[in-house]
Write an enzyme that holds these catalytic residues in place. Structure first.
Site, PDB file in Angstrom:
ATOM      1  N   SER A  54      27.681 -76.743 -28.082  1.00 40.67           N
ATOM      2  CA  SER A  54      26.759 -75.716 -27.618  1.00 40.67           C
ATOM      3  C   SER A  54      25.319 -76.222 -27.531  1.00 40.67           C
ATOM      4  O   SER A  54      24.579 -75.874 -26.596  1.00 40.67           O
ATOM      5  CB  SER A  54      26.837 -74.487 -28.524  1.00 40.67           C
TER       6      SER A  54
ATOM      7  N   GLY B  30      24.734 -82.963 -30.276  1.00 39.21           N
ATOM      8  CA  GLY B  30      24.752 -82.182 -31.508  1.00 39.21           C
ATOM      9  C   GLY B  30      25.587 -82.886 -32.570  1.00 39.21           C
ATOM     10  O   GLY B  30      26.015 -84.022 -32.400  1.00 39.21           O
TER      11      GLY B  30
ATOM     12  N   GLU C  49      31.622 -89.458 -26.902  1.00 40.35           N
ATOM     13  CA  GLU C  49      30.298 -89.348 -27.511  1.00 40.35           C
ATOM     14  C   GLU C  49      29.861 -90.686 -28.099  1.00 40.35           C
ATOM     15  O   GLU C  49      28.688 -91.058 -28.007  1.00 40.35           O
ATOM     16  CB  GLU C  49      30.303 -88.265 -28.598  1.00 40.35           C
TER      17      GLU C  49
END
Ligand code: 5RP
Length: 229
Positions: free
Chosen positions: A45, A99, A120
């Protein structure tokens, strides 16, 4: 929330906790953008909101911005925002944002709730500078307090990994099951995920796991420098 959707029929993500706090962090990230930059966008998010804020700045100020993303979620959003999308691993972004699920006092990270850990790590390893977008709830005394350690594994390696996890200190572990389909979650790289719970994450665990045939990646990010936003 309607501002965050590309269209009423393309609703991702469904809901975001701590939205206002995360939007403030996203605005700080977007303020760093300069015309002509290539930016890496992680997953989850926070990364999604950063991408959204960057897209809005690019549109409002007519900036040319290209991005490289670590998930279908952020790739699809980037395209809907009209940003140029480049292939992960083929370019080196000037800077990136991502994040984390947990951050410990030594700046070690636990990631992978979104199933994008492998991509990632490619993003973090290719970006010249990484910024971390987290809200204060992510700072913990010890990794594994609130989240399991995700281990991305080829389907042929699941049995071998399961045989080893207990002796490596895992208190519990399970194959991650999908929400919107039957059977297991497929990661962004098309593999399976084992979520393993540890009371203490022993030193060297990441390397030990990576030695096992079939293990693609773990959600432990140790030695990945970042600047908090
Ligand atoms: C996905 C991740 C995310 O970055 C992590 O789960 C944080 O997500 P959020 O920003 O929604 O808290 O590692 O694989």
């Amino acid at each position: 929330m309607t501002d965050l959707y590309a269209s009423p029929r393309l609703r991702w993500p469904q809901s975001i906790s701590n939205l206002e706090q995360k939007q403030e962090v996203a605005a700080r990230a977007a303020a760093r953008v300069k015309d002509g930059q290539l930016i890496g966008i992680g997953s989850g998010s926070n990364a999604y909101l950063v991408l959204w804020a960057i897209g809005q700045r690019a549109r409002d100020e007519n900036l040319k911005v290209a991005v490289v993303c670590s998930s279908y979620e952020t790739e699809t959003a980037a395209l809907s925002l009209g940003l140029q999308l480049l292939q992960l691993g083929s370019v080196k972004p000037l800077w990136g944002v991502d994040g984390a699920d947990e951050v410990d006092p030594h700046n070690r990270l636990l990631k992978g709730r979104g199933g994008a850990l492998f991509k990632e790590k490619i993003l973090w390893s290719t970006a010249e500078q990484m910024y971390l977008a987290v809200d204060p709830t992510k700072y913990v005394e010890r990794l594994g307090q609130g989240f399991p350690l995700p281990i991305e594994v080829h389907r042929d390696g699941v049995g071998l990994l399961s045989d080893k996890l207990e002796s490596l200190g895992a208190r519990d572990f399970e194959l991650r099951i999908a929400g919107g389909k039957d059977g297991p979650v497929l990661t962004e790289a098309g593999n399976l995920l084992i979520d393993a719970w540890f009371d203490q994450i022993p030193e060297g665990l990441h390397s030990t796991l990576k030695m096992l045939p079939g293990v693609i990646e773990t959600g432990l990010f140790e030695g990945y420098p970042f600047q908090a936003l």
